[in-house]
Design an enzyme around this catalytic site. Structure first.
Site, PDB file in Angstrom:
ATOM      1  N   HIS A   1       0.231  -1.740  -0.296  1.00 51.04           N
ATOM      2  CA  HIS A   1       0.279  -0.570   0.174  1.00 51.04           C
ATOM      3  C   HIS A   1       0.764   1.141  -0.150  1.00 51.04           C
ATOM      4  O   HIS A   1       0.567   2.546  -0.531  1.00 51.04           O
ATOM      5  CB  HIS A   1      -0.819  -0.048   1.369  1.00 51.04           C
ATOM      6  CG  HIS A   1      -2.138  -0.897   1.147  1.00 51.04           C
ATOM      7  ND1 HIS A   1      -3.059  -0.844   0.211  1.00 51.04           N
ATOM      8  CD2 HIS A   1      -2.341  -2.050   2.212  1.00 51.04           C
ATOM      9  CE1 HIS A   1      -2.838  -2.268   0.970  1.00 51.04           C
ATOM     10  NE2 HIS A   1      -3.413  -2.976   1.683  1.00 51.04           N
TER      11      HIS A   1
ATOM     12  N   ASP B   1      -4.775 -13.145   3.287  1.00 55.52           N
ATOM     13  CA  ASP B   1      -5.570 -12.307   3.727  1.00 55.52           C
ATOM     14  C   ASP B   1      -7.024 -12.490   3.258  1.00 55.52           C
ATOM     15  O   ASP B   1      -8.411 -12.202   3.381  1.00 55.52           O
ATOM     16  CB  ASP B   1      -6.064 -10.858   4.730  1.00 55.52           C
ATOM     17  CG  ASP B   1      -4.783 -10.025   3.330  1.00 55.52           C
ATOM     18  OD1 ASP B   1      -5.517 -10.054   2.104  1.00 55.52           O
ATOM     19  OD2 ASP B   1      -4.304  -9.097   4.085  1.00 55.52           O
TER      20      ASP B   1
ATOM     21  N   HIS C   1      -6.664  -7.469   0.131  1.00 62.27           N
ATOM     22  CA  HIS C   1      -6.523  -5.243  -0.496  1.00 62.27           C
ATOM     23  C   HIS C   1      -5.966  -5.179  -1.691  1.00 62.27           C
ATOM     24  O   HIS C   1      -5.316  -6.323  -1.938  1.00 62.27           O
ATOM     25  CB  HIS C   1      -5.727  -5.142   1.169  1.00 62.27           C
ATOM     26  CG  HIS C   1      -6.262  -5.234   2.250  1.00 62.27           C
ATOM     27  ND1 HIS C   1      -5.881  -6.097   2.862  1.00 62.27           N
ATOM     28  CD2 HIS C   1      -7.904  -5.156   2.475  1.00 62.27           C
ATOM     29  CE1 HIS C   1      -6.753  -5.922   3.894  1.00 62.27           C
ATOM     30  NE2 HIS C   1      -7.697  -5.461   3.842  1.00 62.27           N
TER      31      HIS C   1
ATOM     32  N   ASP D   1      -3.124 -10.764  -1.861  1.00 55.70           N
ATOM     33  CA  ASP D   1      -3.190  -9.998  -0.738  1.00 55.70           C
ATOM     34  C   ASP D   1      -4.891 -10.109  -1.324  1.00 55.70           C
ATOM     35  O   ASP D   1      -5.419  -9.509  -1.928  1.00 55.70           O
ATOM     36  CB  ASP D   1      -2.743  -8.972   0.221  1.00 55.70           C
ATOM     37  CG  ASP D   1      -3.036  -7.704   0.883  1.00 55.70           C
ATOM     38  OD1 ASP D   1      -2.305  -9.069   1.879  1.00 55.70           O
ATOM     39  OD2 ASP D   1      -4.147  -7.518   1.115  1.00 55.70           O
TER      40      ASP D   1
HETATM   41  N1  6DK Z   1      -7.972   0.696   7.770  1.00 51.72           N
HETATM   42  C1  6DK Z   1      -2.857  -5.491   3.997  1.00 51.72           C
HETATM   43  O1  6DK Z   1      -3.477  -6.849   4.868  1.00 51.72           O
HETATM   44  C2  6DK Z   1      -3.130  -4.178   5.021  1.00 51.72           C
HETATM   45  O2  6DK Z   1      -2.740  -4.934   3.056  1.00 51.72           O
HETATM   46  C3  6DK Z   1      -4.769  -3.932   5.030  1.00 51.72           C
HETATM   47  C4  6DK Z   1      -4.338  -2.870   5.625  1.00 51.72           C
HETATM   48  C5  6DK Z   1      -6.063  -2.416   5.679  1.00 51.72           C
HETATM   49  C6  6DK Z   1      -6.665  -1.048   6.792  1.00 51.72           C
HETATM   50  C7  6DK Z   1      -8.811  -1.653   7.082  1.00 51.72           C
HETATM   51  C8  6DK Z   1      -8.852  -0.218   7.067  1.00 51.72           C
HETATM   52  C9  6DK Z   1      -8.786   1.888   8.527  1.00 51.72           C
HETATM   53  C10 6DK Z   1     -10.431   1.983   8.576  1.00 51.72           C
HETATM   54  C11 6DK Z   1     -11.136   3.346   9.537  1.00 51.72           C
HETATM   55  C12 6DK Z   1     -10.059   3.862   9.759  1.00 51.72           C
HETATM   56  C13 6DK Z   1      -8.837   3.906   9.405  1.00 51.72           C
HETATM   57  C14 6DK Z   1      -8.423   3.024   8.240  1.00 51.72           C
HETATM   58  F1  6DK Z   1      -0.566  -4.116   3.416  1.00 51.72           F
HETATM   59  C15 6DK Z   1      -1.313  -5.287   4.248  1.00 51.72           C
HETATM   60  F2  6DK Z   1      -0.840  -5.533   5.069  1.00 51.72           F
HETATM   61  F3  6DK Z   1      -0.776  -6.660   3.224  1.00 51.72           F
HETATM   62  O3  6DK Z   1     -10.106  -0.424   7.193  1.00 51.72           O
HETATM   63 ZN    ZN Z   2      -3.394  -7.109   2.804  1.00 49.44          ZN
END
Ligand code: 6DK
Ligand code: ZN
Length: 368
Positions: A141, A266, A180, A178
């Site tokens: 990300h 995931d 995401h 992944d």
């Molecule tokens: N964040 C990943 O698995 C990381 O792709 C996934 C990150 C998910 C964050 C999800 C989320 C919010 C929600 C609300 C407010 C703030 C942040 F990068 C990897 F680790 F691989 O819902």
């Molecule tokens: Zn992820």
């Protein structure tokens, strides 16, 4: 046949602290502190299973080294690096408020990106046939000028950029499984027709409003970003079909010299951060298809970099299955949870999943 394997104990020391379901813990609002989802447990337990099962004896351990400023700056801005450097003594956040790190967090992130670089270099140099980098923190990300989604540095993007420069590798395909969207890797090569980024993910989980099938890269890179957002509830049937009908044909058209896999786990059936149903046997088959395709297209040159996956009990079996495939293990470790997940309803391809796959399938013909 040899398979490189990167892991370092300090990956488990990257300190993401506590939160309350991704909000700051706050007793005034009833928000109880909990360890961050991206804590050391799932990844450390992958490594422990790899050791205890004996799989580690079939692998070639590769020692990671930290990435240099020069390597970081292949993908990131000086401003991003400077902010991480400034926060490194005290700890801080990489950008979005959800990507915390403790003192020395940048050093661990440099070693994670460097672990992927090491794995990829070993594959390109023929030191090993293929490789798995079990790194932490994750990377897919992270954008040029800001970290996000638990990611400080773009591990896979840095490794791809680095090996193109140091080894003159021509065409690289990144397959991101992944759950995401791999937005950071996509953005790093947005304009670049020599790096194909493919992301298969759950539709609109994270980042918000990202990873649509209409995102295809830009300029000279148009057509060289491919997104396949799948509906929640997709299981092995939908995932294997997505790989067969979209990922493999895209790779065949692109003809990469090297394949990198952003290997998040995931999309597993019990992950707290997504709603998919992939099992260890699904991951094994995905891994096998990618490894076989690398053998057919680019001399078997493929390296996997670990990304997300948050259930500490099940992720080890999923990742172990993929590492077994890389190492050509013939008697796989049994998945003790298979009985619970394999027979879940709708594991097979569903019509609405088929429609999502068909939308991405149409775009493959434009590659190359
Ligand atoms: N964040 C990943 O698995 C990381 O792709 C996934 C990150 C998910 C964050 C999800 C989320 C919010 C929600 C609300 C407010 C703030 C942040 F990068 C990897 F680790 F691989 O819902
Ligand atoms: Zn992820």
């Amino acid at each position: 046949m040899s398979t490189g394997y990167v892991y370092h104990e300090v990956y488990g020391w990257h300190d993401t602290g506590t939160h309350a379901g991704l909000l700051p813990a706050d007793p005034r609002r009833g928000l109880q502190p909990h360890r961050h989802f991206e804590n050391a447990e799932a990844k450390r337990r992958v490594h422990e299973l790899v050791v205890v099962s004996g799989l580690v004896d079939r692998l070639t351990r590769l020692a990671p080294r930290p990435v240099t400023d020069e390597e970081v700056l292949l993908v990131h801005t000086p401003g991003h690096l400077a902010r991480l450097v400034a926060a490194n003594d005290t700890g801080g956040d990489a950008g979005d408020g959800g990507s915390p790190f403790g003192p020395g967090g940048l050093d661990v992130a440099r070693l994670a990106a460097g672990g992927v670089v090491r794995a990829v270099e070993a594959v390109v140099d023929g030191e090993v046939d293929n490789a798995y980098a079990l790194v932490r923190p994750p990377g897919h990300h992270a954008l040029a000028d800001v970290g996000m989604g638990f990611c400080l540095l773009g591990n896979v993007a840095i490794a791809a950029a680095s090996v193109r420069r140091s080894r003159g590798v021509g065409r690289i395909a990144v397959v991101d499984i992944d759950v995401h969207h791999g937005n950071g890797t996509q953005a790093a090569f947005e304009d670049d027709p020599d790096v194909l980024t493919i992301s298969v993910h759950q539709d609109r989980v994270f980042p918000p409003d990202s990873g649509h099938v209409t995102e295809r890269g830009s300029g000279a890179g148009f057509g060289y970003a491919l997104n396949l957002p799948l509906p929640p509830g997709t299981g092995n049937g939908g995932y294997l079909e997505a790989v067969r009908r979209v990922v493999l044909p895209a790779l065949r058209r692109f003809r990469p010299d090297l394949i990198l896999v952003a290997a998040g786990f995931d999309a597993n059936a019990v992950d707290p951060l997504a709603r998919m149903m992939v099992t260890a046997s699904g991951y094994r088959e995905i891994g096998r298809m990618l490894v076989d395709e690398a053998a057919a297209l680019c001399g078997g040159r493929i390296a996997f970099a670990h990304e997300g996956g948050y259930d500490p009990v099940y992720v080890p079996f999923c990742a172990h299955a993929v590492i077994e495939v890389l190492a050509g293990v013939e008697e796989p470790l049994e998945d003790p949870f298979a009985v619970n997940f394999d027979n879940q309803g709708q594991q097979e391809l569903q019509p609405h999943q088929d429609a999502a796959i068909a939308a991405a399938e149409k775009l493959v013909a434009d590659i190359g």
